[in-house]
Every structure is written in structure tokens, then in C-alpha cells.
Design a protein around this motif. Sequence first.
Motif, PDB file in Angstrom:
ATOM      1  N   ALA A 159     -61.455  17.344  12.802  1.00 42.94           N
ATOM      2  CA  ALA A 159     -60.124  17.676  13.317  1.00 42.94           C
ATOM      3  C   ALA A 159     -60.289  17.892  14.820  1.00 42.94           C
ATOM      4  N   VAL A 160     -59.639  17.077  15.638  1.00 41.83           N
ATOM      5  CA  VAL A 160     -59.887  17.063  17.076  1.00 41.83           C
ATOM      6  C   VAL A 160     -58.634  17.505  17.827  1.00 41.83           C
ATOM      7  N   VAL A 161     -58.815  18.427  18.763  1.00 40.23           N
ATOM      8  CA  VAL A 161     -57.735  18.893  19.630  1.00 40.23           C
ATOM      9  C   VAL A 161     -58.142  18.611  21.069  1.00 40.23           C
ATOM     10  N   PHE A 162     -57.258  17.942  21.805  1.00 41.06           N
ATOM     11  CA  PHE A 162     -57.568  17.480  23.156  1.00 41.06           C
ATOM     12  C   PHE A 162     -56.478  17.961  24.106  1.00 41.06           C
ATOM     13  N   ALA A 163     -56.777  18.980  24.915  1.00 44.76           N
ATOM     14  CA  ALA A 163     -55.840  19.457  25.931  1.00 44.76           C
ATOM     15  C   ALA A 163     -55.910  18.533  27.133  1.00 44.76           C
ATOM     16  N   THR A 164     -54.761  18.035  27.586  1.00 44.32           N
ATOM     17  CA  THR A 164     -54.774  17.057  28.668  1.00 44.32           C
ATOM     18  C   THR A 164     -53.488  17.084  29.473  1.00 44.32           C
ATOM     19  N   HIS A 165     -53.623  16.719  30.769  1.00 46.50           N
ATOM     20  CA  HIS A 165     -52.472  16.509  31.650  1.00 46.50           C
ATOM     21  C   HIS A 165     -52.056  15.038  31.655  1.00 46.50           C
ATOM     22  N   ASP A 166     -52.873  14.173  31.084  1.00 48.21           N
ATOM     23  CA  ASP A 166     -52.726  12.730  31.221  1.00 48.21           C
ATOM     24  C   ASP A 166     -51.785  12.169  30.151  1.00 48.21           C
ATOM     25  N   PRO A 167     -50.611  11.669  30.519  1.00 49.61           N
ATOM     26  CA  PRO A 167     -49.678  11.134  29.521  1.00 49.61           C
ATOM     27  C   PRO A 167     -50.265   9.971  28.724  1.00 49.61           C
ATOM     28  N   GLU A 168     -51.059   9.126  29.366  1.00 51.18           N
ATOM     29  CA  GLU A 168     -51.655   7.993  28.653  1.00 51.18           C
ATOM     30  C   GLU A 168     -52.660   8.482  27.616  1.00 51.18           C
ATOM     31  N   ALA A 169     -53.432   9.504  27.964  1.00 49.62           N
ATOM     32  CA  ALA A 169     -54.385  10.066  27.008  1.00 49.62           C
ATOM     33  C   ALA A 169     -53.648  10.704  25.840  1.00 49.62           C
ATOM     34  N   ALA A 170     -52.571  11.422  26.136  1.00 51.86           N
ATOM     35  CA  ALA A 170     -51.795  12.046  25.072  1.00 51.86           C
ATOM     36  C   ALA A 170     -51.197  10.994  24.145  1.00 51.86           C
ATOM     37  N   ALA A 171     -50.750   9.892  24.723  1.00 52.73           N
ATOM     38  CA  ALA A 171     -50.138   8.831  23.919  1.00 52.73           C
ATOM     39  C   ALA A 171     -51.131   8.194  22.966  1.00 52.73           C
ATOM     40  N   ALA A 172     -52.425   8.276  23.279  1.00 49.93           N
ATOM     41  CA  ALA A 172     -53.455   7.694  22.420  1.00 49.93           C
ATOM     42  C   ALA A 172     -53.782   8.582  21.223  1.00 49.93           C
ATOM     43  N   CYS A 173     -53.232   9.793  21.195  1.00 48.91           N
ATOM     44  CA  CYS A 173     -53.504  10.737  20.101  1.00 48.91           C
ATOM     45  C   CYS A 173     -52.488  10.558  18.971  1.00 48.91           C
ATOM     46  N   ASP A 174     -52.814  11.099  17.806  1.00 47.86           N
ATOM     47  CA  ASP A 174     -51.923  10.976  16.650  1.00 47.86           C
ATOM     48  C   ASP A 174     -50.674  11.821  16.797  1.00 47.86           C
ATOM     49  N   HIS A 175     -50.843  13.021  17.355  1.00 47.90           N
ATOM     50  CA  HIS A 175     -49.741  13.965  17.489  1.00 47.90           C
ATOM     51  C   HIS A 175     -49.822  14.626  18.860  1.00 47.90           C
ATOM     52  N   GLU A 176     -48.693  15.192  19.306  1.00 47.96           N
ATOM     53  CA  GLU A 176     -48.664  15.877  20.596  1.00 47.96           C
ATOM     54  C   GLU A 176     -47.939  17.210  20.464  1.00 47.96           C
ATOM     55  N   LEU A 177     -48.611  18.284  20.873  1.00 49.25           N
ATOM     56  CA  LEU A 177     -48.020  19.616  20.922  1.00 49.25           C
ATOM     57  C   LEU A 177     -47.790  19.951  22.383  1.00 49.25           C
ATOM     58  N   HIS A 178     -46.533  20.114  22.772  1.00 57.27           N
ATOM     59  CA  HIS A 178     -46.209  20.361  24.178  1.00 57.27           C
ATOM     60  C   HIS A 178     -45.924  21.842  24.395  1.00 57.27           C
ATOM     61  N   LEU A 179     -46.576  22.419  25.403  1.00 57.40           N
ATOM     62  CA  LEU A 179     -46.416  23.833  25.743  1.00 57.40           C
ATOM     63  C   LEU A 179     -45.590  23.964  27.014  1.00 57.40           C
ATOM     64  N   ALA A 180     -44.618  24.869  26.981  1.00 58.30           N
ATOM     65  CA  ALA A 180     -43.802  25.138  28.167  1.00 58.30           C
ATOM     66  C   ALA A 180     -43.101  26.475  27.982  1.00 58.30           C
ATOM     67  N   ASP A 181     -43.180  27.318  29.008  1.00 57.24           N
ATOM     68  CA  ASP A 181     -42.473  28.611  29.015  1.00 57.24           C
ATOM     69  C   ASP A 181     -42.807  29.463  27.798  1.00 57.24           C
ATOM     70  N   GLY A 182     -44.056  29.407  27.368  1.00 55.33           N
ATOM     71  CA  GLY A 182     -44.505  30.232  26.250  1.00 55.33           C
ATOM     72  C   GLY A 182     -44.237  29.686  24.877  1.00 55.33           C
ATOM     73  N   ASP A 183     -43.537  28.556  24.813  1.00 52.43           N
ATOM     74  CA  ASP A 183     -43.188  27.950  23.526  1.00 52.43           C
ATOM     75  C   ASP A 183     -44.015  26.689  23.282  1.00 52.43           C
ATOM     76  N   ALA A 184     -44.209  26.368  22.010  1.00 52.62           N
ATOM     77  CA  ALA A 184     -44.955  25.163  21.613  1.00 52.62           C
ATOM     78  C   ALA A 184     -44.045  24.294  20.756  1.00 52.62           C
ATOM     79  N   THR A 185     -43.930  23.032  21.149  1.00 52.71           N
ATOM     80  CA  THR A 185     -43.064  22.092  20.450  1.00 52.71           C
ATOM     81  C   THR A 185     -43.874  20.891  20.009  1.00 52.71           C
ATOM     82  N   LEU A 186     -43.862  20.593  18.726  1.00 51.00           N
ATOM     83  CA  LEU A 186     -44.560  19.417  18.208  1.00 51.00           C
ATOM     84  C   LEU A 186     -43.649  18.215  18.422  1.00 51.00           C
ATOM     85  N   LEU A 187     -44.063  17.325  19.351  1.00 49.70           N
ATOM     86  CA  LEU A 187     -43.218  16.195  19.717  1.00 49.70           C
ATOM     87  C   LEU A 187     -43.342  15.033  18.740  1.00 49.70           C
ATOM     88  N   ARG A 188     -44.488  14.891  18.128  1.00 47.96           N
ATOM     89  CA  ARG A 188     -44.679  13.810  17.151  1.00 47.96           C
ATOM     90  C   ARG A 188     -45.905  14.117  16.305  1.00 47.96           C
TER      91      ARG A 188
END
Length: 216
Positions: free
Chosen positions: A187-216
Motif C-alpha cells: 500500500a503506497v502513499v506518495f505526497a507530491t506537489h507535482d500534478p503529473e505525478a499525482a495523475a499517475a496514481c490510482d487515487h488522490e487525496l487533496h489537503l486544503a485548509d485542514g480538510d481532506a477531500t478524496l478526488l478520485r
Amino acid sequence: MRTLEVVAADVAYGDGVPVLRDVTVTVRPGELLAVTGPSGAGKTTLLAAMAGLLRPAAGRVLVDGEELRDRDQGVGLGVVLIPQENGLAAILTAAENVAVAMIATGGSTADARRGTSESLEKVGLAAQADQLIDELSGGQQQRAAIARGLALHGDVLLADEVTSELDAANRQKVIELLRAEAARGAAVVFATHDPEAAAACDHELHLADGDATLLR
């Protein structure tokens, strides 16, 4: 292999205001999750909680249903963390950093020798194996830290901004290596600023203003 779960977790440093609130996400064996968000959004904080370095102020972090209470327990459960600041020992060579980590987690000397060679080869550092960490560039140090993490063959692999100092070719190679870790069942978790790297992952959890949103 093991499943990583974060359940309704508030994460804070000390008694401070939570950096993250009510985070819930599951990463199953074979999955690659990107954790994204602006600087200061809490990516490193979330990975610290997933690794057992931080206890949630509320909620839980579970590894295969077992509540994670500290880093030692996390290591015992096969949770490997590749930290943003690499965490390498400057007085050791690249190879020694990898080998020491393998032996510390129960590997034999022979396994450490073989695993060190293989992991440094994967990240393109075979020729720098005997160089001290201080003799390596920032990108090479980052790749040495990645090699150490890969050599430990964790059931859960947490990679915190591990491509920030790499050129495009090496960034792509690291993403492929993380994908290979998922393919073997981690089970791999990859924290990244890179949109292309994020797009290569199965799912994306976006953090902003203390909240976490599962985008896909």
C-alpha cells in the motif's frame, strides 16, 4: 500485505490546533495514493501520523485493523517512511545507509549486501555507492533515501515529496518504482506537489485548509 486506514483523524502537533481535521482514507495492498495540496496543507503531517510518528488527537490510524500507537509499532508492522528531508546519516556512504537500515530491521548481512546493490542500481546510484552522503548532490541524496526505502520491502510505503529535487527523467523513474512497489502488493502513499505525478496514481487525496477531500 497490509491495508492502511485513517479513520476520522484529527492530527496536531502537541496540544496545538489540529493541522488536519476528520481525515478518513483507506489504502489497500496494490494501491498508490497521491496526497496533494499546497505547502503547509499538512501532507508531511498526515504521513507522520500514518507512520506512527504522530498520534492523532482524535480518530485512529490502523494497519490491517491494528491501531497504530507509535513508530516502533509501525516498523514492526512493515510501515516504511521515506522522509522529505531524506534522514540519511552524513558520515556513512550511500551503500552503508541502505545496508544499516536493512540490518536494523532484521536483514542478514548477505541480504543487506544484495538488497543494497539492487536498490541503488534501481535509482541509478550504483556508481556512487561508496561515496559519503555529503559528497552527493541534493538529487542524489534524495535517490539514496528512496533506495533505502525500497530495500526495506515494506507492506506500507510512505514517500514524502521524494521527487522534489529530481529532473524529469528521474521523477518518472521514481514514479515507476513506486508503481512497482504497489504491483508487488504494498500500500503506497506518495505526497507530491507535482500534478503529473499525482495523475499517475490510482487515487488522490487533496489537503486544503485542514480538510481532506478524496478526488478520485
